[in-house]
Design a protein around this motif. Structure first.
Motif, PDB file in Angstrom:
ATOM      1  N   PHE A   1      96.360 -46.299  57.110  1.00 12.08           N
ATOM      2  CA  PHE A   1      96.445 -46.565  58.357  1.00 12.08           C
ATOM      3  C   PHE A   1      96.952 -47.731  58.689  1.00 12.08           C
ATOM      4  O   PHE A   1      97.973 -47.916  59.733  1.00 12.08           O
ATOM      5  N   SER A   2      96.510 -48.951  58.196  1.00 10.07           N
ATOM      6  CA  SER A   2      97.288 -50.284  58.324  1.00 10.07           C
ATOM      7  C   SER A   2      98.766 -50.427  58.170  1.00 10.07           C
ATOM      8  O   SER A   2      99.188 -50.834  58.899  1.00 10.07           O
ATOM      9  N   ALA A   3      99.384 -49.603  57.135  1.00 16.40           N
ATOM     10  CA  ALA A   3     100.673 -49.532  56.656  1.00 16.40           C
ATOM     11  C   ALA A   3     101.431 -48.726  57.932  1.00 16.40           C
ATOM     12  O   ALA A   3     102.347 -49.276  58.349  1.00 16.40           O
ATOM     13  N   LEU A   4     100.796 -47.630  58.451  1.00 19.49           N
ATOM     14  CA  LEU A   4     101.489 -46.968  59.518  1.00 19.49           C
ATOM     15  C   LEU A   4     101.541 -47.769  60.795  1.00 19.49           C
ATOM     16  O   LEU A   4     102.376 -47.827  61.399  1.00 19.49           O
ATOM     17  N   VAL A   5     100.267 -48.562  60.942  1.00 20.96           N
ATOM     18  CA  VAL A   5     100.420 -49.401  62.275  1.00 20.96           C
ATOM     19  C   VAL A   5     101.216 -50.545  62.261  1.00 20.96           C
ATOM     20  O   VAL A   5     102.045 -50.882  62.814  1.00 20.96           O
ATOM     21  N   GLY A   6     101.500 -51.092  61.032  1.00 17.24           N
ATOM     22  CA  GLY A   6     102.493 -52.099  60.650  1.00 17.24           C
ATOM     23  C   GLY A   6     103.907 -51.567  60.735  1.00 17.24           C
ATOM     24  O   GLY A   6     104.709 -52.432  61.318  1.00 17.24           O
ATOM     25  N   VAL A   7     104.111 -50.386  60.226  1.00 19.89           N
ATOM     26  CA  VAL A   7     105.479 -49.520  60.461  1.00 19.89           C
ATOM     27  C   VAL A   7     105.936 -49.657  61.915  1.00 19.89           C
ATOM     28  O   VAL A   7     106.878 -49.728  62.374  1.00 19.89           O
ATOM     29  N   ALA A   8     104.816 -48.995  62.730  1.00 20.56           N
ATOM     30  CA  ALA A   8     104.978 -48.494  63.827  1.00 20.56           C
ATOM     31  C   ALA A   8     105.087 -49.884  64.923  1.00 20.56           C
ATOM     32  O   ALA A   8     105.987 -50.043  65.717  1.00 20.56           O
ATOM     33  N   THR A   9     104.281 -50.966  64.418  1.00 18.98           N
ATOM     34  CA  THR A   9     104.608 -52.216  65.141  1.00 18.98           C
ATOM     35  C   THR A   9     106.040 -52.727  65.056  1.00 18.98           C
ATOM     36  O   THR A   9     106.758 -53.381  65.847  1.00 18.98           O
ATOM     37  N   VAL A  10     106.578 -52.903  63.789  1.00 20.83           N
ATOM     38  CA  VAL A  10     107.801 -53.347  63.320  1.00 20.83           C
ATOM     39  C   VAL A  10     108.717 -52.450  64.191  1.00 20.83           C
ATOM     40  O   VAL A  10     109.898 -52.909  64.799  1.00 20.83           O
ATOM     41  N   ALA A  11     108.537 -51.080  64.067  1.00 23.37           N
ATOM     42  CA  ALA A  11     109.648 -50.237  64.824  1.00 23.37           C
ATOM     43  C   ALA A  11     109.566 -50.654  66.506  1.00 23.37           C
ATOM     44  O   ALA A  11     110.600 -50.556  67.213  1.00 23.37           O
ATOM     45  N   VAL A  12     108.367 -50.597  67.183  1.00 22.50           N
ATOM     46  CA  VAL A  12     108.274 -51.235  68.394  1.00 22.50           C
ATOM     47  C   VAL A  12     108.965 -52.478  68.760  1.00 22.50           C
ATOM     48  O   VAL A  12     109.779 -52.571  69.576  1.00 22.50           O
ATOM     49  N   SER A  13     108.669 -53.417  67.820  1.00 23.95           N
ATOM     50  CA  SER A  13     109.388 -54.839  68.068  1.00 23.95           C
ATOM     51  C   SER A  13     111.040 -54.595  67.848  1.00 23.95           C
ATOM     52  O   SER A  13     111.495 -55.211  68.598  1.00 23.95           O
ATOM     53  N   LEU A  14     111.416 -53.684  67.075  1.00 24.56           N
ATOM     54  CA  LEU A  14     112.797 -53.522  66.956  1.00 24.56           C
ATOM     55  C   LEU A  14     113.258 -52.905  67.985  1.00 24.56           C
ATOM     56  O   LEU A  14     114.330 -53.179  68.516  1.00 24.56           O
ATOM     57  N   LEU A  15     112.961 -51.940  68.659  1.00 21.95           N
ATOM     58  CA  LEU A  15     113.138 -51.282  69.683  1.00 21.95           C
ATOM     59  C   LEU A  15     113.084 -52.244  70.898  1.00 21.95           C
ATOM     60  O   LEU A  15     114.309 -52.291  71.782  1.00 21.95           O
ATOM     61  N   SER A  16     112.240 -53.102  71.045  1.00 27.09           N
ATOM     62  CA  SER A  16     112.073 -54.205  72.146  1.00 27.09           C
ATOM     63  C   SER A  16     113.232 -54.867  71.983  1.00 27.09           C
ATOM     64  O   SER A  16     113.967 -55.547  72.873  1.00 27.09           O
ATOM     65  N   ALA A  17     113.423 -55.508  70.672  1.00 23.29           N
ATOM     66  CA  ALA A  17     114.390 -56.734  70.552  1.00 23.29           C
ATOM     67  C   ALA A  17     116.034 -55.975  70.582  1.00 23.29           C
ATOM     68  O   ALA A  17     116.808 -56.655  71.147  1.00 23.29           O
ATOM     69  N   ARG A  18     115.937 -54.683  70.458  1.00 26.54           N
ATOM     70  CA  ARG A  18     117.403 -53.955  70.657  1.00 26.54           C
ATOM     71  C   ARG A  18     117.609 -53.698  72.120  1.00 26.54           C
ATOM     72  O   ARG A  18     118.718 -54.326  72.627  1.00 26.54           O
ATOM     73  N   ARG A  19     116.265 -53.626  72.788  1.00 25.33           N
ATOM     74  CA  ARG A  19     116.614 -53.701  74.504  1.00 25.33           C
ATOM     75  C   ARG A  19     117.214 -54.955  74.881  1.00 25.33           C
ATOM     76  O   ARG A  19     117.782 -54.940  76.020  1.00 25.33           O
ATOM     77  N   GLN A  20     116.202 -56.159  74.563  1.00 21.19           N
ATOM     78  CA  GLN A  20     116.689 -57.340  74.915  1.00 21.19           C
ATOM     79  C   GLN A  20     118.125 -57.675  74.579  1.00 21.19           C
ATOM     80  O   GLN A  20     118.724 -58.378  75.484  1.00 21.19           O
ATOM     81  N   LEU A  21     118.632 -57.301  73.578  1.00 14.95           N
ATOM     82  CA  LEU A  21     119.857 -57.750  73.217  1.00 14.95           C
ATOM     83  C   LEU A  21     120.842 -56.885  73.918  1.00 14.95           C
ATOM     84  O   LEU A  21     121.912 -57.453  74.413  1.00 14.95           O
ATOM     85  N   ARG A  22     120.777 -55.524  74.286  1.00 16.48           N
ATOM     86  CA  ARG A  22     121.322 -54.848  75.266  1.00 16.48           C
ATOM     87  C   ARG A  22     121.549 -55.791  76.612  1.00 16.48           C
ATOM     88  O   ARG A  22     122.589 -55.844  77.054  1.00 16.48           O
TER      89      ARG A  22
END
Length: 175
Positions: free
Chosen positions: A10-31
Motif C-alpha cells: 500500500f505504501s509503495a502504491l501511494v508512493g507511485v501515485a504521489t510521484v505520478a501526481v507530482s509528475l503530472l503537476s510538474a508537466r502542467r506547470q512546465l506547459r
C-alpha cells in the motif's frame, strides 16, 4: 514464497501515485511556463515590429521635414530677392489686406491706408525690416462700410490712434 505484507504494498502504491501526481503537476506547470514564454516572445516580437514601423515613420517624417525646410529656405531666398528687386525698382507695394469680410449688401468697399511709425517697438517686436518699413509707409486695407465715416470707425476699432496708428487716406474701392 512469501508475500510482502499489505502495508508495504500500500505504501509503495501511494508512493507511485504521489510521484505520478507530482509528475503530472510538474508537466502542467512546465506547459504553462512554455505558454507564457511563447506569449511573451510573441508580444516582444510584436513590440519590435511596432518599434520598427515607428522608426521608419519617424525617419520618413524627418526626411519630409528636412525637405520642407529646404523648400522654405528656397522660398525665403526668393522672397528676399523679390523684395530687393522691388525696392531697387522703386515699386509701390500694391498689397491690399482685408480688414474683415463682414458686410451688408448696402456696404461699399473702401481702401484705408493705415500707418504706424514705431510698430516694431510698440506693437510687435522682432518683425522683419521690410514689414516695419511697410507699416511706416502705410498698409492698405479693404474695409466694408456704408460710407467713409463707417469705414474709418471700423479701422479705428482695429487700429486705434491711442496705440500709435494713423489713417493716412480713405479711398473708394474700385473692383
Amino acid at each position: 514464497m512469501a508475500h510482502p505484507p499489505i502495508p508495504y504494498l500500500f505504501s509503495a502504491l501511494v508512493g507511485v501515485a504521489t510521484v505520478a501526481v507530482s509528475l503530472l503537476s510538474a508537466r502542467r506547470q512546465l506547459r504553462t511556463a512554455e505558454d507564457r514564454i511563447a506569449s511573451a516572445a510573441a508580444r516582444r516580437q510584436a513590440q519590435v515590429e511596432r518599434l520598427k514601423r515607428l522608426a521608419r515613420a519617424t525617419l520618413d517624417q524627418a526626411r519630409e521635414l528636412r525637405a520642407a525646410r529646404r523648400r522654405k529656405d528656397s522660398i525665403d531666398l526668393a522672397c528676399e530677392d523679390l523684395e530687393r528687386r522691388l525696392a531697387a525698382a522703386g515699386a509701390v507695394d500694391r498689397r491690399v489686406y482685408v480688414l474683415d469680410d463682414r458686410r451688408t449688401p448696402a456696404d461699399a468697399g473702401w481702401v484705408v491706408t493705415v500707418a504706424h511709425a514705431d510698430y516694431g517697438a510698440r506693437v510687435t517686436g522682432g518683425l522683419e525690416k521690410t514689414a516695419l518699413e511697410r507699416w511706416k509707409r502705410g498698409r492698405r486695407f479693404l474695409v466694408w462700410g456704408l460710407d467713409e465715416t463707417k469705414a474709418r470707425e471700423k479701422t479705428n476699432a482695429r487700429y486705434p490712434e491711442h496705440k500709435g496708428f494713423a489713417i493716412l487716406s480713405v479711398k473708394p474701392y474700385l473692383d
